[in-house]
Design a protein around this motif. Structure first.
Motif, PDB file in Angstrom:
ATOM      1  N   ALA A  34       0.878  -0.725  -0.042  1.00  0.00           N
ATOM      2  CA  ALA A  34       0.069   0.760   0.236  1.00  0.00           C
ATOM      3  C   ALA A  34       0.369   1.494   0.193  1.00  0.00           C
ATOM      4  CB  ALA A  34      -0.882   0.066   1.117  1.00  0.00           C
ATOM      5  N   SER A  35       1.771   0.854   0.462  1.00  0.00           N
ATOM      6  CA  SER A  35       2.918   2.414   0.652  1.00  0.00           C
ATOM      7  C   SER A  35       3.797   2.138  -0.492  1.00  0.00           C
ATOM      8  CB  SER A  35       3.177   2.118   2.712  1.00  0.00           C
ATOM      9  OG  SER A  35       4.639   1.298   2.536  1.00  0.00           O
ATOM     10  N   SER A  36       3.716   1.350  -1.444  1.00  0.00           N
ATOM     11  CA  SER A  36       5.064   1.210  -2.291  1.00  0.00           C
ATOM     12  C   SER A  36       4.748   2.409  -2.943  1.00  0.00           C
ATOM     13  CB  SER A  36       4.577  -0.181  -3.105  1.00  0.00           C
ATOM     14  OG  SER A  36       4.059  -0.303  -3.919  1.00  0.00           O
ATOM     15  N   TRP A  37       6.338   2.501  -4.528  1.00  0.00           N
ATOM     16  CA  TRP A  37       6.011   3.739  -5.715  1.00  0.00           C
ATOM     17  C   TRP A  37       4.907   3.354  -6.374  1.00  0.00           C
ATOM     18  CZ3 TRP A  37       8.184   7.872  -4.869  1.00  0.00           C
ATOM     19  CH2 TRP A  37       9.155   7.785  -3.504  1.00  0.00           C
ATOM     20  N   LYS A  38       4.373   1.801  -6.971  1.00  0.00           N
ATOM     21  CA  LYS A  38       3.552   1.160  -7.660  1.00  0.00           C
ATOM     22  C   LYS A  38       2.235   2.031  -6.827  1.00  0.00           C
ATOM     23  CE  LYS A  38       1.306  -2.770 -10.342  1.00  0.00           C
ATOM     24  NZ  LYS A  38       0.549  -3.019  -9.084  1.00  0.00           N
ATOM     25  N   ALA A  39       1.562   1.521  -5.601  1.00  0.00           N
ATOM     26  CA  ALA A  39       0.913   2.558  -5.408  1.00  0.00           C
ATOM     27  C   ALA A  39       1.052   4.017  -5.504  1.00  0.00           C
ATOM     28  CB  ALA A  39       0.251   1.850  -3.833  1.00  0.00           C
ATOM     29  N   LEU A  40       1.139   4.944  -5.413  1.00  0.00           N
ATOM     30  CA  LEU A  40       1.779   5.947  -5.683  1.00  0.00           C
ATOM     31  C   LEU A  40       1.330   6.852  -7.008  1.00  0.00           C
ATOM     32  CD1 LEU A  40       4.545   7.094  -2.898  1.00  0.00           C
ATOM     33  CD2 LEU A  40       2.281   7.650  -2.926  1.00  0.00           C
ATOM     34  N   LYS A  41       2.295   5.032  -7.857  1.00  0.00           N
ATOM     35  CA  LYS A  41       2.136   6.051  -9.318  1.00  0.00           C
ATOM     36  C   LYS A  41      -0.058   6.300  -9.416  1.00  0.00           C
ATOM     37  CE  LYS A  41       3.747   4.614 -13.614  1.00  0.00           C
ATOM     38  NZ  LYS A  41       4.279   6.065 -14.138  1.00  0.00           N
ATOM     39  N   ASP A  42      -0.124   4.427  -8.888  1.00  0.00           N
ATOM     40  CA  ASP A  42      -1.434   4.405  -9.505  1.00  0.00           C
ATOM     41  C   ASP A  42      -2.520   5.827  -8.706  1.00  0.00           C
ATOM     42  OD1 ASP A  42      -1.010   2.143 -10.430  1.00  0.00           O
ATOM     43  OD2 ASP A  42      -1.123   0.661  -8.825  1.00  0.00           O
ATOM     44  N   LEU A  43      -1.551   6.433  -7.412  1.00  0.00           N
ATOM     45  CA  LEU A  43      -3.008   7.728  -6.931  1.00  0.00           C
ATOM     46  C   LEU A  43      -2.633   8.335  -7.597  1.00  0.00           C
ATOM     47  CD1 LEU A  43      -3.929   8.434  -4.372  1.00  0.00           C
ATOM     48  CD2 LEU A  43      -2.098   8.713  -3.536  1.00  0.00           C
ATOM     49  N   GLN A  44      -1.806   8.849  -8.650  1.00  0.00           N
ATOM     50  CA  GLN A  44      -0.861   9.941  -9.211  1.00  0.00           C
ATOM     51  C   GLN A  44      -2.337   9.832 -10.602  1.00  0.00           C
ATOM     52  OE1 GLN A  44       2.681  10.256 -10.080  1.00  0.00           O
ATOM     53  NE2 GLN A  44       2.617  12.396 -11.898  1.00  0.00           N
ATOM     54  N   THR A  45      -2.272   8.812 -11.635  1.00  0.00           N
ATOM     55  CA  THR A  45      -3.116   8.744 -12.518  1.00  0.00           C
ATOM     56  C   THR A  45      -4.359   8.805 -11.957  1.00  0.00           C
ATOM     57  OG1 THR A  45      -1.795   6.512 -13.203  1.00  0.00           O
ATOM     58  CG2 THR A  45      -3.675   6.571 -13.649  1.00  0.00           C
ATOM     59  N   MET A  46      -4.994   8.004 -11.039  1.00  0.00           N
ATOM     60  CA  MET A  46      -6.541   8.317 -10.484  1.00  0.00           C
ATOM     61  C   MET A  46      -6.499  10.024 -10.053  1.00  0.00           C
ATOM     62  SD  MET A  46      -7.423   5.380  -8.016  1.00  0.00           S
ATOM     63  CE  MET A  46      -6.867   6.480  -6.510  1.00  0.00           C
ATOM     64  N   ALA A  47      -5.681  10.483 -10.159  1.00  0.00           N
ATOM     65  CA  ALA A  47      -5.168  12.368  -9.843  1.00  0.00           C
ATOM     66  C   ALA A  47      -5.901  12.795 -10.818  1.00  0.00           C
ATOM     67  CB  ALA A  47      -4.865  12.638  -8.578  1.00  0.00           C
ATOM     68  N   GLU A  48      -4.847  12.533 -12.239  1.00  0.00           N
ATOM     69  CA  GLU A  48      -4.817  12.795 -13.383  1.00  0.00           C
ATOM     70  C   GLU A  48      -5.789  12.857 -14.255  1.00  0.00           C
ATOM     71  OE1 GLU A  48      -1.628  11.147 -15.310  1.00  0.00           O
ATOM     72  OE2 GLU A  48      -0.273  11.992 -14.911  1.00  0.00           O
ATOM     73  N   ILE A  49      -6.741  11.731 -13.749  1.00  0.00           N
ATOM     74  CA  ILE A  49      -7.991  11.418 -14.337  1.00  0.00           C
ATOM     75  C   ILE A  49      -9.179  12.281 -13.991  1.00  0.00           C
ATOM     76  CG2 ILE A  49      -9.746   9.500 -14.619  1.00  0.00           C
ATOM     77  CD1 ILE A  49      -7.934   7.119 -15.127  1.00  0.00           C
ATOM     78  N   LEU A  50      -9.385  12.499 -12.446  1.00  0.00           N
ATOM     79  CA  LEU A  50     -10.534  12.788 -11.648  1.00  0.00           C
ATOM     80  C   LEU A  50     -10.068  14.362 -12.635  1.00  0.00           C
ATOM     81  CD1 LEU A  50      -9.793  11.655  -8.190  1.00  0.00           C
ATOM     82  CD2 LEU A  50     -12.219  11.736  -9.829  1.00  0.00           C
ATOM     83  N   ASN A  51      -9.034  14.931 -12.848  1.00  0.00           N
ATOM     84  CA  ASN A  51      -8.861  16.364 -13.103  1.00  0.00           C
ATOM     85  C   ASN A  51      -9.312  16.335 -14.587  1.00  0.00           C
ATOM     86  OD1 ASN A  51      -7.503  18.828 -13.332  1.00  0.00           O
ATOM     87  ND2 ASN A  51      -5.992  17.799 -14.684  1.00  0.00           N
ATOM     88  N   ASP A  52      -9.366  15.492 -15.345  1.00  0.00           N
ATOM     89  CA  ASP A  52      -8.747  15.547 -16.868  1.00  0.00           C
ATOM     90  C   ASP A  52     -11.182  15.709 -16.514  1.00  0.00           C
ATOM     91  OD1 ASP A  52      -7.436  15.512 -17.764  1.00  0.00           O
ATOM     92  OD2 ASP A  52      -7.244  13.628 -18.716  1.00  0.00           O
ATOM     93  N   VAL A  53     -12.044  14.259 -15.730  1.00  0.00           N
ATOM     94  CA  VAL A  53     -12.942  14.805 -15.718  1.00  0.00           C
ATOM     95  C   VAL A  53     -14.447  15.625 -15.243  1.00  0.00           C
ATOM     96  CG1 VAL A  53     -14.969  12.353 -14.604  1.00  0.00           C
ATOM     97  CG2 VAL A  53     -13.083  12.133 -16.183  1.00  0.00           C
ATOM     98  N   VAL A  54     -13.656  16.042 -13.633  1.00  0.00           N
ATOM     99  CA  VAL A  54     -13.913  17.460 -12.990  1.00  0.00           C
ATOM    100  C   VAL A  54     -14.045  18.243 -13.053  1.00  0.00           C
ATOM    101  CG1 VAL A  54     -14.854  17.737 -10.306  1.00  0.00           C
ATOM    102  CG2 VAL A  54     -14.369  14.990 -11.424  1.00  0.00           C
ATOM    103  N   LEU A  55     -12.443  18.366 -13.137  1.00  0.00           N
ATOM    104  CA  LEU A  55     -11.636  20.222 -13.482  1.00  0.00           C
ATOM    105  C   LEU A  55     -11.763  20.169 -14.943  1.00  0.00           C
ATOM    106  CD1 LEU A  55      -9.417  20.058 -11.120  1.00  0.00           C
ATOM    107  CD2 LEU A  55     -11.270  20.599 -10.852  1.00  0.00           C
ATOM    108  N   GLU A  56     -12.023  19.836 -15.776  1.00  0.00           N
ATOM    109  CA  GLU A  56     -11.842  19.931 -17.561  1.00  0.00           C
ATOM    110  C   GLU A  56     -12.964  19.447 -17.768  1.00  0.00           C
ATOM    111  OE1 GLU A  56      -8.028  18.540 -19.181  1.00  0.00           O
ATOM    112  OE2 GLU A  56      -7.277  19.974 -17.359  1.00  0.00           O
ATOM    113  N   ASN A  57     -13.771  18.975 -17.254  1.00  0.00           N
ATOM    114  CA  ASN A  57     -15.696  18.441 -17.598  1.00  0.00           C
ATOM    115  C   ASN A  57     -15.116  18.082 -18.492  1.00  0.00           C
ATOM    116  OD1 ASN A  57     -18.101  18.556 -17.156  1.00  0.00           O
ATOM    117  ND2 ASN A  57     -18.602  20.834 -18.032  1.00  0.00           N
TER     118      ASN A  57
END
Length: 62
Positions: A34-57
């Protein structure tokens, strides 16, 4: 027994692994995952998707 004081642990909530985790070693391995680099990369990917969907509509991203 009446009048006898028994010791108790007041702040032990969450002090041990949950019963269904596979034991101490599996629990610790899960914490490492849960605290590995892979998990952090997954979290970064999810944040980018949320940015595209929510903030950029842009719902088409999903």
């Amino acid at each position: 027994m009446p009048g006898k004081i028994y010791p108790f642990w007041a702040a032990g909530d969450g002090a041990c692994p949950p019963e269904d985790c596979g034991g101490t070693q599996e629990y610790l391995a899960g914490l490492d995952d849960a605290s590995s680099w892979k998990a952090l990369k997954d979290l970064q990917t999810m944040a980018e998707i949320l940015n595209d969907v929510v903030l950029e509509n842009r719902p088409e991203v999903l």
